[in-house]
Structures are given as C-alpha cells and as structure tokens.
Write an enzyme that holds these catalytic residues in place. Structure first.
Site, mmCIF file in Angstrom:
data_model
loop_
_atom_site.group_PDB
_atom_site.id
_atom_site.type_symbol
_atom_site.label_atom_id
_atom_site.label_comp_id
_atom_site.label_asym_id
_atom_site.label_seq_id
_atom_site.Cartn_x
_atom_site.Cartn_y
_atom_site.Cartn_z
ATOM 1 N N THR A 115 0.735 -1.106 0.074
ATOM 2 C CA THR A 115 -0.030 -0.034 0.052
ATOM 3 C C THR A 115 0.784 1.136 -0.009
ATOM 4 O O THR A 115 2.112 1.340 0.494
ATOM 5 C CB THR A 115 -1.036 -0.180 1.106
ATOM 6 O OG1 THR A 115 -1.827 1.102 0.950
ATOM 7 C CG2 THR A 115 -0.480 -0.116 2.414
ATOM 8 N N GLU A 116 0.408 2.456 -0.688
ATOM 9 C CA GLU A 116 1.159 3.521 -0.946
ATOM 10 C C GLU A 116 1.498 4.285 0.272
ATOM 11 O O GLU A 116 2.706 4.782 0.320
ATOM 12 C CB GLU A 116 0.459 4.649 -1.822
ATOM 13 C CG GLU A 116 -0.094 3.967 -3.229
ATOM 14 C CD GLU A 116 -1.304 3.451 -3.291
ATOM 15 O OE1 GLU A 116 -1.569 2.434 -2.607
ATOM 16 O OE2 GLU A 116 -2.109 4.032 -3.818
ATOM 17 N N ASN A 117 0.868 4.173 1.202
ATOM 18 C CA ASN A 117 1.166 4.917 2.534
ATOM 19 C C ASN A 117 2.337 4.175 3.328
ATOM 20 O O ASN A 117 2.693 4.728 4.344
ATOM 21 C CB ASN A 117 -0.031 5.169 3.288
ATOM 22 C CG ASN A 117 -0.843 4.120 3.863
ATOM 23 O OD1 ASN A 117 -0.863 3.189 2.977
ATOM 24 N ND2 ASN A 117 -1.302 3.869 5.045
#
Lengths: 230, 223
Positions: free
Chosen positions: B46-48
């Site tokens: 996930t990007e975060n």
C-alpha cells in the site's frame, strides 16, 4: 560530552511561525498527523500560509481546522478525496491547490532535505501533470524536472523521541514525517513519549535529532488521534 | 453488490499468481483480496508505506496507526514491513510491483487510462495513481462495463484527463474480460450467459473476437 536538550513548550515553538510561511505537515490520513501542533497553529493564528501535506484530512479534523480558520492560502498536496470542505474551498477559489503525484511529492521533499535542487522523472509525461514543467532529455527519453521543496517550518508527529530530537515512528504513521523532518528550516516534533538521552536505542532512530529543532511531549492524545468511526 | 460485480471481482482474483507483489487500488480492487484463498502466497503493498497487508479490521479492533491508502484499518501478517512514502514509491517506480489493479472512468483501445479527474465535477487529486498506472509491471482495470447512464467506459480514445498512457493490459468488467492488444480490444471471456455481441454493443470501440471458443467466467479461484 552531552547532547543538547531541545525539549520545549508547544506554544513557544509554534509562535515562531510567521504569516506567509510555508509549512510542511506530516501524516497520511490520521496516522502521523500532528493534530496537537496543528491546533496550536490555529490558536497562534498566523495566516496566508502555504501548507504542504499529503492530504487534507477529513472535515473537522487535522488541517481542516486551518482551512476553517482561513489561515491557508495555498495547499501543495496529492489528494483531497476525504475532505469535501477542502474541495469546495478549491472549487470556489478560496485556496489555491497544487496537485502532485504522491511519490513525486515525496521525492521533491526528499530532494529539499538532501540539499539537491531537483529530481528528474518520467512520471506524468503525456498527462496534464506535466504541464508547465521543464523537460530534459536523458538517455534519449524525456524527463520532467521536479524541483525540490523546502519549507520554513515542518510539523512532525513521532511515537517516541529523546530530548535531542531523535525520532521514531510506528506503523503507517511514518509516511511523510521522516522526509519533511529533513526539509524545513525549523522542525517542530510532537511525540507521544519523550525519553531522556539514551532512552531511544541508536539503532531504533528513524530521524536523527540533528534535523529537529524542537521536540514536545504530548500531555494527552485528543480524540482526533483515535480510530475514525465511519 | 450485484452478482455480476461480485463475479468480476472473483474472476480478477485469479489474475494474482503465487509470489507476486501486488497493489490493489481504492474501491472495487481492494475487495479482490476477499477472494484469495487463506494462506495464498502474495505480498500486498500500500502506497502509505507498508508491505504485507493483513485482513481489514472493524473499528473496535483497529490500530489507530495502521491504515491502507484508502483509509481502511488493516492488520499485519508475519513479515510485514513499514517504510516512508519515498521508499514506498521507490518500490513502485523501480518496477517492484508485479501487478496493480485499478478502477477507471475510461480506458482507450490503446490502453490509456483515465481515472482521476472529471473536469468541473470531480477533481480530488491524483494521489498515487499515476505512478501505479505508469510503473507497475502489469496494470489491470476493474470497472463496470458502462457508466450509470449506460455510456461505454471502454472507448476508442479517452475524453477525460489521462492518468497514464498505454498502461492497461487487461480489463475486468461486469460483462467480460477484455485484453488491450496492438490490434485494440480483444474479448477474452464473457460473463456466463452474455452473448459476445452484447458485450461488443456496450463497448465504445471495435471489439475483436478470439479465434478459439470463448470461455465463460469461473467465479471460484480454482485452487
């Protein structure tokens, strides 16, 4: 030898922020957003700010308080999807919004913190994100010049810190915090736990205290830090 | 959710091969994970700032510091890792993602993707979508075949601002599985019971048929 003590009162650190300043604020959604420093900035009242933050939190939370109080004139960000209030301010021209691809915002801040003028990337070539950006040919392919970002002040949320300003983050509360902590002239960190020198193991430090100017322990966590009930 | 959408999501889950590093975009793609067998060997990104995403948690069990890029509370699995946003997108841009599944407003016959902006109506910002679309090794799209007004979302060219050019390899819809090829859209499978002609009618660009018989969707993962 003894490392200096940078522990401070939040209000006195935030008082250094001037009208018109560029302020980086860590966080991705709730995790890593320095809710208490943001509230102190609302109380301080400096306006005409440029805020650099991944997102605009949600209505009534985080930097939405700065939008509500009219202290923000410009927002450099990646996504406002969870904040309808921010979108309406943008659509009615009350704030200027500059959208960046998320990883490019991260790299621009990283470059600012690393003393580099810009990074080159092919992200966004052929889309409107490329509009107005300088193009450089590299190895036969076009690249966009993504200029470094720095700020006057960065507001950081850490899980643990020592009084020299060494910081450690947890889980997905890391996000933009360690990047922004390197990219501002004055870095103010709030921490859930403040430890004496030596309390944070040298191998466990994410942000070296050299980058941090002021560190303050949170007396309590306001309800904005809690799990969001949707 | 309609059963056609549910079957689309289940079919898309079979796109994930053992050992892959995968990013599932916000919305329908996130639900693909519900159709993977427990213990399936895959690394979700996930990007975060996390690899090794575990199951989504209800608020009363959630860790306030542990979300995915869509804001859902998630959990760890043995071997999960956390990192900052620059590291997260270093993974994306340097080709560490074997597969990403994204939503779409429009996909063109040459694989252009538009999924972030409808001028004058919807402009929340591009987030991490550009980098995912441009740099994942394989980009597939999950979308309804038409919009709410019945207009095709698969078109000759996109009319909306692009996320990335020539990036989409395959499209899963509530009617069919369609590949983007140098010759344009090619029908790969239809959802059981829908004739190929009906899929072609709902597609806004020529839809080529394969030389072989068309298989129908299998909803189960088949493992």
């Amino acid at each position: 030898m003894r490392l200096p003590d940078k522990s401070c009162k939040i209000a006195s650190a935030i008082a250094k922020i001037k009208p018109g300043d560029r302020v980086m604020i860590g966080g991705f959604g709730v995790p890593g957003t320095p809710m208490t420093l943001i509230q102190a900035l609302v109380d301080h009242g400096a306006d005409n700010l440029t805020i650099i933050k991944n997102d605009a939190n949600e209505p009534g939370m985080g930097i939405d308080h700065l939008l509500q109080s009219g202290q923000v004139s410009r927002l450099i960000t990646t996504h406002l999807g969870l904040n309808t209030h921010a979108i309406s301010l943008m659509n009615t021209g009350q704030i200027k919004v500059e959208f960046n691809a998320q990883g490019i915002l991260a790299e621009r801040i990283r470059a600012g913190g690393a003393g580099i003028g810009a990074v080159l990337s092919d992200i966004g070539i052929g889309t409107e994100l490329a509009m107005g950006k300088q193009v450089v040919e590299l190895a036969g392919k076009p690249h966009l010049v993504e200029t470094a970002l720095r700020a006057d002040v960065a507001l950081i949320h850490a899980d643990r810190a020592d009084i020299f300003g060494n910081l450690a983050y947890v889980a997905t509360a890391q996000n933009f915090n360690p990047l922004m902590a390197m990219a501002a002239d004055c870095v103010i960190a709030e921490t859930e736990t403040l430890l004496p020198l030596g309390g944070l193991a040298a191998n466990a430090i994410h942000t070296a205290g050299v980058f941090v100017d002021h560190v303050a322990e949170l007396a309590e966590l306001s309800k904005e830090y809690a799990v969001v009930q949707r | 959710m309609s059963s056609a959408k549910e079957r689309m999501i289940a079919r898309a889950a079979r796109e994930i091969a053992p050992g892959m590093v995968v990013n599932l975009g916000i919305g329908l793609p996130t639900q693909v994970v519900n159709h993977l067998p427990r213990d399936f060997p895959v690394c979700l990104h996930t990007e975060n700032g996390m690899t090794g995403i575990g199951p989504t948690l209800p608020p009363d069990q959630a860790d306030r510091n542990l979300i995915d890029a869509g804001g859902s509370y998630v959990s760890t699995v043995p071997g999960s890792a956390f990192f900052d946003s620059a590291t997260s997108f270093a993974m994306v841009r340097s080709g560490r993602l074997d597969l990403t599944m994204l939503g779409a407003f429009e996909v063109s016959a040459s694989g252009d993707l538009a999924n972030w902006k409808i001028p004058g109506k919807f402009s929340p910002g591009v987030g991490g979508g550009v980098e995912l679309a441009q740099k994942a090794r394989r980009v597939v799209v999950l979308t309804t075949h038409t919009d709410r007004a019945g207009n095709p979302k698969l078109k000759e060219t996109c009319s909306l601002p692009l996320t990335a050019r020539a990036c989409v390899a395959r499209i899963f819809t509530d009617m069919a599985v369609i590949d983007v090829t140098p010759r344009g859209f090619v029908l790969v499978e239809t959802l059981g019971g829908i004739p190929a002609a009906e899929v072609a009618e709902a597609t806004g660009a020529p839809l080529l048929l394969p030389d072989t018989d068309l298989p129908e969707f299998e909803a189960s993962h088949g493992r």
